[in-house]
Design a protein around this motif. Structure first.
Motif, PDB file in Angstrom:
ATOM      1  N   VAL B 178      49.778  50.661  44.021  1.00 10.73           N
ATOM      2  CA  VAL B 178      51.230  50.825  43.893  1.00 10.73           C
ATOM      3  C   VAL B 178      51.907  50.592  45.242  1.00 10.73           C
ATOM      4  O   VAL B 178      52.914  49.889  45.351  1.00 10.73           O
ATOM      5  CB  VAL B 178      51.561  52.235  43.337  1.00 10.73           C
ATOM      6  CG1 VAL B 178      53.058  52.495  43.408  1.00 10.73           C
ATOM      7  CG2 VAL B 178      51.065  52.357  41.895  1.00 10.73           C
ATOM      8  N   LYS B 179      51.284  51.143  46.298  1.00  8.57           N
ATOM      9  CA  LYS B 179      51.881  51.041  47.634  1.00  8.57           C
ATOM     10  C   LYS B 179      51.718  49.622  48.203  1.00  8.57           C
ATOM     11  O   LYS B 179      52.659  49.020  48.709  1.00  8.57           O
ATOM     12  CB  LYS B 179      51.201  52.058  48.551  1.00  8.57           C
ATOM     13  CG  LYS B 179      51.886  52.236  49.882  1.00  8.57           C
ATOM     14  CD  LYS B 179      51.178  53.296  50.715  1.00  8.57           C
ATOM     15  CE  LYS B 179      51.511  53.067  52.169  1.00  8.57           C
ATOM     16  NZ  LYS B 179      50.409  53.399  53.056  1.00  8.57           N
ATOM     17  N   ASN B 180      50.505  49.084  48.088  1.00  8.40           N
ATOM     18  CA  ASN B 180      50.242  47.758  48.659  1.00  8.40           C
ATOM     19  C   ASN B 180      51.131  46.680  48.062  1.00  8.40           C
ATOM     20  O   ASN B 180      51.579  45.777  48.760  1.00  8.40           O
ATOM     21  CB  ASN B 180      48.786  47.353  48.436  1.00  8.40           C
ATOM     22  CG  ASN B 180      47.861  47.944  49.482  1.00  8.40           C
ATOM     23  OD1 ASN B 180      48.329  48.377  50.543  1.00  8.40           O
ATOM     24  ND2 ASN B 180      46.586  47.990  49.177  1.00  8.40           N
ATOM     25  N   TYR B 181      51.331  46.730  46.763  1.00  4.10           N
ATOM     26  CA  TYR B 181      52.093  45.675  46.112  1.00  4.10           C
ATOM     27  C   TYR B 181      53.582  45.996  46.024  1.00  4.10           C
ATOM     28  O   TYR B 181      54.371  45.164  45.626  1.00  4.10           O
ATOM     29  CB  TYR B 181      51.526  45.385  44.716  1.00  4.10           C
ATOM     30  CG  TYR B 181      50.231  44.615  44.785  1.00  4.10           C
ATOM     31  CD1 TYR B 181      50.233  43.229  44.867  1.00  4.10           C
ATOM     32  CD2 TYR B 181      49.019  45.275  44.810  1.00  4.10           C
ATOM     33  CE1 TYR B 181      49.049  42.521  44.944  1.00  4.10           C
ATOM     34  CE2 TYR B 181      47.821  44.578  44.888  1.00  4.10           C
ATOM     35  CZ  TYR B 181      47.850  43.196  44.956  1.00  4.10           C
ATOM     36  OH  TYR B 181      46.675  42.496  45.035  1.00  4.10           O
ATOM     37  N   GLY B 182      53.940  47.224  46.362  1.00  2.00           N
ATOM     38  CA  GLY B 182      55.350  47.591  46.317  1.00  2.00           C
ATOM     39  C   GLY B 182      55.913  47.714  44.920  1.00  2.00           C
ATOM     40  O   GLY B 182      57.103  47.454  44.689  1.00  2.00           O
ATOM     41  N   PHE B 183      55.076  48.132  43.953  1.00  4.38           N
ATOM     42  CA  PHE B 183      55.534  48.287  42.562  1.00  4.38           C
ATOM     43  C   PHE B 183      56.839  49.079  42.520  1.00  4.38           C
ATOM     44  O   PHE B 183      56.929  50.177  43.074  1.00  4.38           O
ATOM     45  CB  PHE B 183      54.516  49.085  41.747  1.00  4.38           C
ATOM     46  CG  PHE B 183      53.290  48.314  41.352  1.00  4.38           C
ATOM     47  CD1 PHE B 183      53.127  46.980  41.693  1.00  4.38           C
ATOM     48  CD2 PHE B 183      52.290  48.935  40.632  1.00  4.38           C
ATOM     49  CE1 PHE B 183      51.981  46.286  41.316  1.00  4.38           C
ATOM     50  CE2 PHE B 183      51.145  48.248  40.259  1.00  4.38           C
ATOM     51  CZ  PHE B 183      50.992  46.934  40.599  1.00  4.38           C
ATOM     52  N   GLY B 184      57.797  48.562  41.814  1.00  2.00           N
ATOM     53  CA  GLY B 184      59.008  49.313  41.566  1.00  2.00           C
ATOM     54  C   GLY B 184      60.013  49.284  42.709  1.00  2.00           C
ATOM     55  O   GLY B 184      61.067  49.899  42.616  1.00  2.00           O
ATOM     56  N   LEU B 185      59.691  48.546  43.786  1.00  2.00           N
ATOM     57  CA  LEU B 185      60.677  48.424  44.862  1.00  2.00           C
ATOM     58  C   LEU B 185      61.548  47.197  44.609  1.00  2.00           C
ATOM     59  O   LEU B 185      61.183  46.292  43.865  1.00  2.00           O
ATOM     60  CB  LEU B 185      59.987  48.290  46.217  1.00  2.00           C
ATOM     61  CG  LEU B 185      59.182  49.518  46.675  1.00  2.00           C
ATOM     62  CD1 LEU B 185      58.444  49.196  47.965  1.00  2.00           C
ATOM     63  CD2 LEU B 185      60.095  50.723  46.849  1.00  2.00           C
ATOM     64  N   LYS B 186      62.714  47.185  45.280  1.00  6.75           N
ATOM     65  CA  LYS B 186      63.561  45.999  45.230  1.00  6.75           C
ATOM     66  C   LYS B 186      63.081  45.037  46.325  1.00  6.75           C
ATOM     67  O   LYS B 186      62.558  45.483  47.347  1.00  6.75           O
ATOM     68  CB  LYS B 186      65.022  46.386  45.507  1.00  6.75           C
ATOM     69  CG  LYS B 186      65.636  47.282  44.435  1.00  6.75           C
ATOM     70  CD  LYS B 186      66.402  46.455  43.431  1.00  6.75           C
ATOM     71  CE  LYS B 186      67.220  47.285  42.470  1.00  6.75           C
ATOM     72  NZ  LYS B 186      66.538  48.451  41.890  1.00  6.75           N
ATOM     73  N   PRO B 187      63.257  43.732  46.135  1.00  5.63           N
ATOM     74  CA  PRO B 187      62.807  42.778  47.154  1.00  5.63           C
ATOM     75  C   PRO B 187      63.277  43.150  48.554  1.00  5.63           C
ATOM     76  O   PRO B 187      62.540  42.992  49.524  1.00  5.63           O
ATOM     77  CB  PRO B 187      63.421  41.454  46.691  1.00  5.63           C
ATOM     78  CG  PRO B 187      63.588  41.606  45.221  1.00  5.63           C
ATOM     79  CD  PRO B 187      63.837  43.060  44.956  1.00  5.63           C
ATOM     80  N   ALA B 188      64.495  43.686  48.665  1.00  8.25           N
ATOM     81  CA  ALA B 188      65.019  44.026  49.994  1.00  8.25           C
ATOM     82  C   ALA B 188      64.275  45.196  50.634  1.00  8.25           C
ATOM     83  O   ALA B 188      64.336  45.391  51.840  1.00  8.25           O
ATOM     84  CB  ALA B 188      66.512  44.354  49.890  1.00  8.25           C
ATOM     85  N   GLU B 189      63.565  45.962  49.828  1.00 11.75           N
ATOM     86  CA  GLU B 189      62.919  47.161  50.361  1.00 11.75           C
ATOM     87  C   GLU B 189      61.480  46.934  50.789  1.00 11.75           C
ATOM     88  O   GLU B 189      60.796  47.870  51.188  1.00 11.75           O
ATOM     89  CB  GLU B 189      62.900  48.258  49.274  1.00 11.75           C
ATOM     90  CG  GLU B 189      64.252  48.714  48.797  1.00 11.75           C
ATOM     91  CD  GLU B 189      64.125  49.650  47.588  1.00 11.75           C
ATOM     92  OE1 GLU B 189      64.245  50.872  47.792  1.00 11.75           O
ATOM     93  OE2 GLU B 189      63.871  49.162  46.472  1.00 11.75           O
ATOM     94  N   ILE B 190      60.979  45.725  50.646  1.00  6.26           N
ATOM     95  CA  ILE B 190      59.526  45.542  50.763  1.00  6.26           C
ATOM     96  C   ILE B 190      58.998  45.573  52.183  1.00  6.26           C
ATOM     97  O   ILE B 190      57.789  45.652  52.370  1.00  6.26           O
ATOM     98  CB  ILE B 190      59.043  44.212  50.137  1.00  6.26           C
ATOM     99  CG1 ILE B 190      59.680  43.026  50.861  1.00  6.26           C
ATOM    100  CG2 ILE B 190      59.300  44.203  48.647  1.00  6.26           C
ATOM    101  CD1 ILE B 190      59.141  41.695  50.413  1.00  6.26           C
ATOM    102  N   GLU B 191      59.889  45.504  53.143  1.00  9.07           N
ATOM    103  CA  GLU B 191      59.436  45.356  54.528  1.00  9.07           C
ATOM    104  C   GLU B 191      58.169  46.150  54.822  1.00  9.07           C
ATOM    105  O   GLU B 191      57.120  45.597  55.067  1.00  9.07           O
ATOM    106  CB  GLU B 191      60.558  45.716  55.502  1.00  9.07           C
ATOM    107  CG  GLU B 191      61.585  44.597  55.641  1.00  9.07           C
ATOM    108  CD  GLU B 191      60.959  43.248  55.963  1.00  9.07           C
ATOM    109  OE1 GLU B 191      60.217  43.174  56.963  1.00  9.07           O
ATOM    110  OE2 GLU B 191      61.200  42.269  55.228  1.00  9.07           O
TER     111      GLU B 191
END
Lengths: 348, 348
Positions: B178-191
């Motif tokens: 979940v953390k590695n792939y950024g599940f559920g985040l918005k593209p802008a939040e992936i940093e």
């Protein structure tokens, strides 16, 4: 730079011609001789194959000259299908210390077709410290090597199912193909003409099933084979010499089953016809070869393979060429593609 | 009957557990030890893995005991990804005259990741007359071995294109995924959160491109890699801990290109996401892994491979198991799946 491996090409038919064309572009191998009984004897091979350039290699039908002449490392035998037919040349090359690679169909599983001659060839190769490899012609890769390769990727196998279809339409002008497959005949008329083709297909397929089962560690109690004609549902006007009407034969299908402990563990459906899109949903209209392998086991694997080329459909000739560096360091004796190919399968 | 090959299984995670289950069914190999730091130390492995039967093998975290105890022939290391992390156990096993097979990711191309340590391991293996093989974890087969195998079936290659997609939905509960792939985040939040996953993916993929190019005989002038988030267009409510809304991240794609003489000769698109059917037309809804390889050359080959299993998607563990008989007769030293696997590719 390391010295190039010297190769004599025996047989300038379709495969032989494409092998020479390819060898002329390689950095690691060099064609030093071309042998053929019929095509362009005495002429430069570049001229015979229409390469637009002289190669300095003159086509010969004198086997002694080809064997003794340029001290080749490898003899490629791409002429006939049967072991008995190519045996004299193979024996001469091996006895002269030359490694041999052949695409003769029977050499994919020679123990099945000619057990005595096979032992003899193995002994001659060992005595002369050289190697012979039989790659078998198409569908060597499709029905043997590829399923075996995939078997190395699973824990265990309950069943292997292979579906293979090749497109015969480019061969519509060949009287042999027309006769063997019974193009344009009605199912009731096939007795004589389809029979030759059927017998050959079914014997070949039985050999493939035994070979694959042996390599996979299955002990077969029975092999069941059926050959059936494929009937066109449309008019096919695909060559100047053949027109097939609806209801007439346009190919054949071999259905073969390897039985182990009462279960079908290998299932092969090997078809060839003029218009495969009639027989296989989704098969495109361009001439090509297509196959699907399913390994039912743990895990389940499904793989498809399709091949398109303006110059034909076989992967056998390129695989044969890619064997060259391996044969130079292989152990002496008779090897086959599947049993001795540097490849691993499932263990038991 | 020949004596069984004795194997110690180190690591009782997902792969290790399935390896032991499979070994218990084989006639040619025998599990004689089980090593784990966390799972069931001191208990019978049959009990720990819920096999419903005692195996007589007690799980140990004492490496010396496992190495010295039952005189194993082969040590399977299925624990961590990095060479530095598994080095101490590998060194001890090799020094004790035990062959080692590992699925640690970095061992697919160890010279790229740890050149010094790799030399050392090779020397230790040679000194002790044993072999170490790195199979690399998934997608070892898919992006390395399978394209290389297909390359052995063509005359020449202009380009290899690989598309790979794995389904992450079964991992929806894993906080790491979940953390590695950024599940559920918005593209802008992936940093921050996607970055770790991206770095790992892109370094791994660069390693794969160099490895494949080297084995195929291409000299690369450049490797270009881009990692991009994959954005869900639907609400995905697939696990109790993760809900992904439209517009949120549900995976990532690595696009990588190997450049030779100014041309892209290897192209890899390696994706992983929660709902692959959104990204790949025709991808089914059941969790599985799918890939397509295209070899543009003479001839053109196109092959697909898909894998389904109730017990996971990797072919790496079964391939590792099938290596066992080969490692027993392999030359001493450090081998890798692609460079030393008994497999041939295209020659040049």
């Amino acid at each position: 730079m390391a010295q190039k491996i010297k190769v004599v090409q025996c047989g300038l038919g379709f495969a032989g011609a494409s092998l020479i064309r390819s060898m002329l572009l390689k950095r690691t191998v060099e064609c030093v001789g071309a042998v053929d009984k019929y095509n362009g004897v005495g002429r430069d091979v570049g001229d015979v194959l229409g390469l637009g350039t002289e190669t300095g290699i003159r086509v010969t039908d004198d086997i002694d000259e080809a064997v003794g002449g340029s001290k080749p490392d490898v003899w490629i035998e791409a002429t006939q299908s049967k072991i008995v037919d190519i045996y004299p040349r193979v024996k001469k090359a091996l006895s002269s210390g030359i490694n041999v690679i052949t695409l003769a169909e029977e050499f994919a599983n020679p123990w099945y077709f000619e057990p005595e001659l096979t032992k003899e060839i193995d002994a001659i190769a060992k005595k002369n410290n050289v190697t012979m490899v039989g790659t078998g012609f198409n569908p060597g890769l499709w029905l043997d090597v590829w399923p075996f390769f995939l078997s190395g990727c699973v824990y265990h196998i309950d069943k292997i199912k292979i579906q293979y279809m090749s497109d015969l339409s480019p061969y519509g002008r060949s009287p042999d193909v027309v006769k063997n497959y019974g193009f344009g005949l009605k199912p009731a008329e096939i007795e004589g003409s389809l029979k030759n083709g059927s017998d050959k297909s079914s014997k070949g397929t039985i050999g493939i099933i035994h070979n694959l089962a042996g390599c996979l560690g299955f002990e077969l109690s029975d092999v069941r084979v059926r050959v059936r004609p494929l009937i066109s549902t449309v008019r096919q006007d695909f060559s100047p010499v053949v027109v097939i009407e609806p209801g007439e034969i346009h190919g054949s299908m071999v259905d073969a089953y390897g039985i182990c402990n009462g279960k079908e563990i290998i299932e092969i459906h090997k078809g060839a016809c003029c218009k495969p899109s009639l027989e296989v949903p989704g098969f495109g209209e361009e001439p090509h070869t297509e196959a699907v392998i399913e390994i039912v086991g743990e895990p389940n694997l499904k793989s498809s393979l399709s091949l398109k080329s303006e110059n034909g459909w076989s992967t056998t000739a390129p695989r044969l060429l890619n064997w060259i560096p391996f044969i130079m360091k292989a152990k002496p004796g008779l090897l086959t593609d599947l049993r001795d190919f540097p490849l691993m399968g499932a263990i038991y």
